[in-house]
Design a protein around this motif. Sequence first.
Motif, PDB file in Angstrom:
ATOM      1  N   TYR A  67       0.820  -1.118  -0.197  1.00 25.42           N
ATOM      2  CA  TYR A  67       0.052   0.065   0.004  1.00 25.42           C
ATOM      3  C   TYR A  67       0.875   1.251  -0.039  1.00 25.42           C
ATOM      4  O   TYR A  67       0.521   2.171  -0.657  1.00 25.42           O
ATOM      5  CB  TYR A  67      -1.005  -0.040   1.189  1.00 25.42           C
ATOM      6  CG  TYR A  67      -2.319  -0.700   1.073  1.00 25.42           C
ATOM      7  CD1 TYR A  67      -3.080  -0.765   0.133  1.00 25.42           C
ATOM      8  CD2 TYR A  67      -2.138  -2.084   1.806  1.00 25.42           C
ATOM      9  CE1 TYR A  67      -4.241  -1.777   0.087  1.00 25.42           C
ATOM     10  CE2 TYR A  67      -3.221  -2.704   1.689  1.00 25.42           C
ATOM     11  CZ  TYR A  67      -4.318  -2.622   0.714  1.00 25.42           C
ATOM     12  OH  TYR A  67      -5.284  -3.340   0.384  1.00 25.42           O
ATOM     13  N   LEU A  68       1.925   1.240   0.750  1.00 26.75           N
ATOM     14  CA  LEU A  68       2.848   2.376   0.737  1.00 26.75           C
ATOM     15  C   LEU A  68       3.483   2.691  -0.639  1.00 26.75           C
ATOM     16  O   LEU A  68       3.650   3.662  -1.108  1.00 26.75           O
ATOM     17  CB  LEU A  68       3.939   2.231   1.903  1.00 26.75           C
ATOM     18  CG  LEU A  68       3.401   2.425   3.372  1.00 26.75           C
ATOM     19  CD1 LEU A  68       4.703   1.921   4.212  1.00 26.75           C
ATOM     20  CD2 LEU A  68       2.835   3.886   3.439  1.00 26.75           C
ATOM     21  N   GLU A  70       1.733   6.388  -7.279  1.00 25.40           N
ATOM     22  CA  GLU A  70       0.647   7.129  -7.670  1.00 25.40           C
ATOM     23  C   GLU A  70       0.835   8.574  -7.505  1.00 25.40           C
ATOM     24  O   GLU A  70       0.574   9.175  -8.658  1.00 25.40           O
ATOM     25  CB  GLU A  70      -0.553   6.708  -7.029  1.00 25.40           C
ATOM     26  CG  GLU A  70      -1.236   5.581  -7.235  1.00 25.40           C
ATOM     27  CD  GLU A  70      -1.428   5.320  -8.952  1.00 25.40           C
ATOM     28  OE1 GLU A  70      -2.162   5.969  -9.546  1.00 25.40           O
ATOM     29  OE2 GLU A  70      -0.728   4.366  -9.348  1.00 25.40           O
ATOM     30  N   VAL A  71       1.596   8.864  -6.758  1.00 25.42           N
ATOM     31  CA  VAL A  71       2.115  10.557  -6.497  1.00 25.42           C
ATOM     32  C   VAL A  71       2.955  10.852  -7.792  1.00 25.42           C
ATOM     33  O   VAL A  71       2.750  11.926  -8.412  1.00 25.42           O
ATOM     34  CB  VAL A  71       2.681  10.727  -5.218  1.00 25.42           C
ATOM     35  CG1 VAL A  71       3.420  12.260  -5.043  1.00 25.42           C
ATOM     36  CG2 VAL A  71       1.600  10.555  -4.101  1.00 25.42           C
ATOM     37  N   LEU A  72       3.936   9.799  -7.941  1.00 26.50           N
ATOM     38  CA  LEU A  72       5.097  10.194  -8.834  1.00 26.50           C
ATOM     39  C   LEU A  72       4.450  10.285 -10.272  1.00 26.50           C
ATOM     40  O   LEU A  72       4.659  10.911 -11.193  1.00 26.50           O
ATOM     41  CB  LEU A  72       6.008   9.134  -8.733  1.00 26.50           C
ATOM     42  CG  LEU A  72       6.900   9.236  -7.343  1.00 26.50           C
ATOM     43  CD1 LEU A  72       7.986   7.895  -7.424  1.00 26.50           C
ATOM     44  CD2 LEU A  72       7.630  10.453  -6.899  1.00 26.50           C
ATOM     45  N   TRP A  73       3.502   9.156 -10.461  1.00 22.72           N
ATOM     46  CA  TRP A  73       2.919   8.853 -11.875  1.00 22.72           C
ATOM     47  C   TRP A  73       1.798   9.978 -12.170  1.00 22.72           C
ATOM     48  O   TRP A  73       2.102  10.528 -13.211  1.00 22.72           O
ATOM     49  CB  TRP A  73       2.237   7.739 -11.895  1.00 22.72           C
ATOM     50  CG  TRP A  73       1.555   7.509 -13.038  1.00 22.72           C
ATOM     51  CD1 TRP A  73       0.146   7.431 -13.438  1.00 22.72           C
ATOM     52  CD2 TRP A  73       1.928   7.033 -14.332  1.00 22.72           C
ATOM     53  NE1 TRP A  73      -0.038   6.997 -14.544  1.00 22.72           N
ATOM     54  CE2 TRP A  73       1.035   6.857 -15.525  1.00 22.72           C
ATOM     55  CE3 TRP A  73       3.314   6.618 -14.817  1.00 22.72           C
ATOM     56  CZ2 TRP A  73       1.328   6.425 -16.678  1.00 22.72           C
ATOM     57  CZ3 TRP A  73       3.405   6.501 -16.138  1.00 22.72           C
ATOM     58  CH2 TRP A  73       2.480   6.417 -17.043  1.00 22.72           C
ATOM     59  N   MET A  83       8.565   3.295 -13.169  1.00 25.38           N
ATOM     60  CA  MET A  83       7.447   4.120 -14.020  1.00 25.38           C
ATOM     61  C   MET A  83       7.267   3.299 -15.196  1.00 25.38           C
ATOM     62  O   MET A  83       6.273   3.442 -15.739  1.00 25.38           O
ATOM     63  CB  MET A  83       8.091   5.670 -14.468  1.00 25.38           C
ATOM     64  CG  MET A  83       8.848   6.469 -13.161  1.00 25.38           C
ATOM     65  SD  MET A  83       7.291   6.607 -11.884  1.00 25.38           S
ATOM     66  CE  MET A  83       6.277   7.636 -12.656  1.00 25.38           C
ATOM     67  N   ALA A  84       7.977   2.329 -15.753  1.00 25.47           N
ATOM     68  CA  ALA A  84       7.845   1.585 -16.896  1.00 25.47           C
ATOM     69  C   ALA A  84       6.896   0.543 -16.466  1.00 25.47           C
ATOM     70  O   ALA A  84       6.103   0.222 -17.355  1.00 25.47           O
ATOM     71  CB  ALA A  84       9.016   0.768 -17.307  1.00 25.47           C
ATOM     72  N   PHE A 124      18.880   1.932  -9.563  1.00 27.45           N
ATOM     73  CA  PHE A 124      17.168   2.219  -9.571  1.00 27.45           C
ATOM     74  C   PHE A 124      16.886   3.596  -9.618  1.00 27.45           C
ATOM     75  O   PHE A 124      17.393   4.602  -9.018  1.00 27.45           O
ATOM     76  CB  PHE A 124      16.636   1.591  -8.719  1.00 27.45           C
ATOM     77  CG  PHE A 124      15.173   1.191  -8.531  1.00 27.45           C
ATOM     78  CD1 PHE A 124      14.690   0.194  -9.321  1.00 27.45           C
ATOM     79  CD2 PHE A 124      14.179   2.257  -8.172  1.00 27.45           C
ATOM     80  CE1 PHE A 124      13.405  -0.080  -9.658  1.00 27.45           C
ATOM     81  CE2 PHE A 124      13.029   1.729  -8.235  1.00 27.45           C
ATOM     82  CZ  PHE A 124      12.409   0.677  -8.985  1.00 27.45           C
ATOM     83  N   VAL A 125      16.150   4.083 -10.843  1.00 21.87           N
ATOM     84  CA  VAL A 125      15.648   5.401 -10.886  1.00 21.87           C
ATOM     85  C   VAL A 125      14.286   5.712 -10.317  1.00 21.87           C
ATOM     86  O   VAL A 125      13.463   5.131 -10.676  1.00 21.87           O
ATOM     87  CB  VAL A 125      15.602   5.863 -12.532  1.00 21.87           C
ATOM     88  CG1 VAL A 125      15.269   7.160 -12.830  1.00 21.87           C
ATOM     89  CG2 VAL A 125      17.018   5.252 -13.120  1.00 21.87           C
ATOM     90  N   ILE A 126      14.264   6.883  -9.690  1.00 24.54           N
ATOM     91  CA  ILE A 126      13.024   7.235  -8.999  1.00 24.54           C
ATOM     92  C   ILE A 126      12.838   8.915  -9.344  1.00 24.54           C
ATOM     93  O   ILE A 126      13.603   9.727  -8.748  1.00 24.54           O
ATOM     94  CB  ILE A 126      13.224   7.216  -7.506  1.00 24.54           C
ATOM     95  CG1 ILE A 126      13.289   5.705  -7.102  1.00 24.54           C
ATOM     96  CG2 ILE A 126      11.820   7.657  -6.834  1.00 24.54           C
ATOM     97  CD1 ILE A 126      13.244   5.462  -5.355  1.00 24.54           C
ATOM     98  N   PRO A 127      11.999   9.190 -10.192  1.00 24.96           N
ATOM     99  CA  PRO A 127      11.716  10.568 -10.479  1.00 24.96           C
ATOM    100  C   PRO A 127      11.328  11.182  -9.323  1.00 24.96           C
ATOM    101  O   PRO A 127      10.588  10.763  -8.199  1.00 24.96           O
ATOM    102  CB  PRO A 127      10.535  10.599 -11.453  1.00 24.96           C
ATOM    103  CG  PRO A 127      10.466   9.084 -12.000  1.00 24.96           C
ATOM    104  CD  PRO A 127      11.009   8.323 -10.958  1.00 24.96           C
ATOM    105  N   PHE A 128      11.352  12.617  -9.219  1.00 21.34           N
ATOM    106  CA  PHE A 128      10.571  13.498  -8.044  1.00 21.34           C
ATOM    107  C   PHE A 128       9.590  13.862  -8.568  1.00 21.34           C
ATOM    108  O   PHE A 128       8.963  13.603  -9.970  1.00 21.34           O
ATOM    109  CB  PHE A 128      11.566  14.705  -8.361  1.00 21.34           C
ATOM    110  CG  PHE A 128      12.955  14.765  -7.435  1.00 21.34           C
ATOM    111  CD1 PHE A 128      13.346  13.201  -7.368  1.00 21.34           C
ATOM    112  CD2 PHE A 128      13.643  15.806  -7.169  1.00 21.34           C
ATOM    113  CE1 PHE A 128      14.877  13.070  -6.589  1.00 21.34           C
ATOM    114  CE2 PHE A 128      14.965  15.791  -6.407  1.00 21.34           C
ATOM    115  CZ  PHE A 128      15.590  14.327  -6.449  1.00 21.34           C
TER     116      PHE A 128
END
Length: 220
Positions: free
Chosen positions: A9-10, A16-19, A53-54, A167-171
Motif C-alpha cells: 500500500y505504501l 501514484e503520486v509520482l505517476w 515508472m515503466a 534504480f531510477v526514482i523521478p521526483f
Amino acid sequence: MFVYRLATYLGALILEVLWRTSRLKIVNLDRLETLLKEQGAVVPVFWHQHLLMAARFICSSKIKGMKPGFMISPSVDGQAPTMLAEMYGAHVVRGSGSYTGVRAVRGVYNAIVKEGISPTITPDGPRGPRFVMKPGAIFTAQISGKAVVPIAYAASPAKLLRTWDKFVIPFPFARLRIAIGEPYFPPKRMTEEEMEAAQKELERRLHETFKIAERALQER
C-alpha cells in the motif's frame, strides 16, 4: 503477510503520486499499439533500473489493447512486487529471468497464447548483472510467436539509488519521457551462438531506446 501488505500500500501510494504528478510524454506509442492489434500480445522488456515508472506505464490505460502481466521472481523478494502488480489488476507468473522452471514456462505460455496477456520481463533482474540480457524474454517470444518490445524512460529531476541496478526514482512533478523501442522477432529455433547474439542485439536495442527517451527529455 501484514508487513508485505503494508509495504504494498505504501509503494502504491508513492507510485501514484509520482505517476499522476509527472509531466508525461510517450514516444512511439503507436508502434506498441500496432503490435498489440496485430499480435494480440507482446513481450515488453525494460532494465530493472526502469522498473518503477515503466511498470506503471504498462498498467496504465494509455495503451490500447494491453493486458498487463509480469514475470516476478519466485523468491521471497518477489512477494511485495507480486502483491503490488495484482493490486493494479496485472497477471503474475512467478519465475526467473532464465526460465529454467517448467511451471513458469507453462504459466507464461498460457498467459500469452490463451489469455492474450503481455508478460513484462526485466531481463537483468532480479539481481543482475546490470544491463546483461538473460534469455528468458527471447525464449518467451519464441514459444509464443510474439515480439519482444524494448521500453525505457528518462526523467528530470530524478534520483539514482546506490543499488546494483542504479534504480531510477523521478521526483514529484518531474518531466517523464517513456520510449517504445524497435521490436525484435526471434526465430523459432536458435543455436547457442545465435541466442547469445540475440541477447546482445536486445541489449543494444534497450540502450538505444533509452537514448530516444533521453533525447525526448531534452526537447522542451
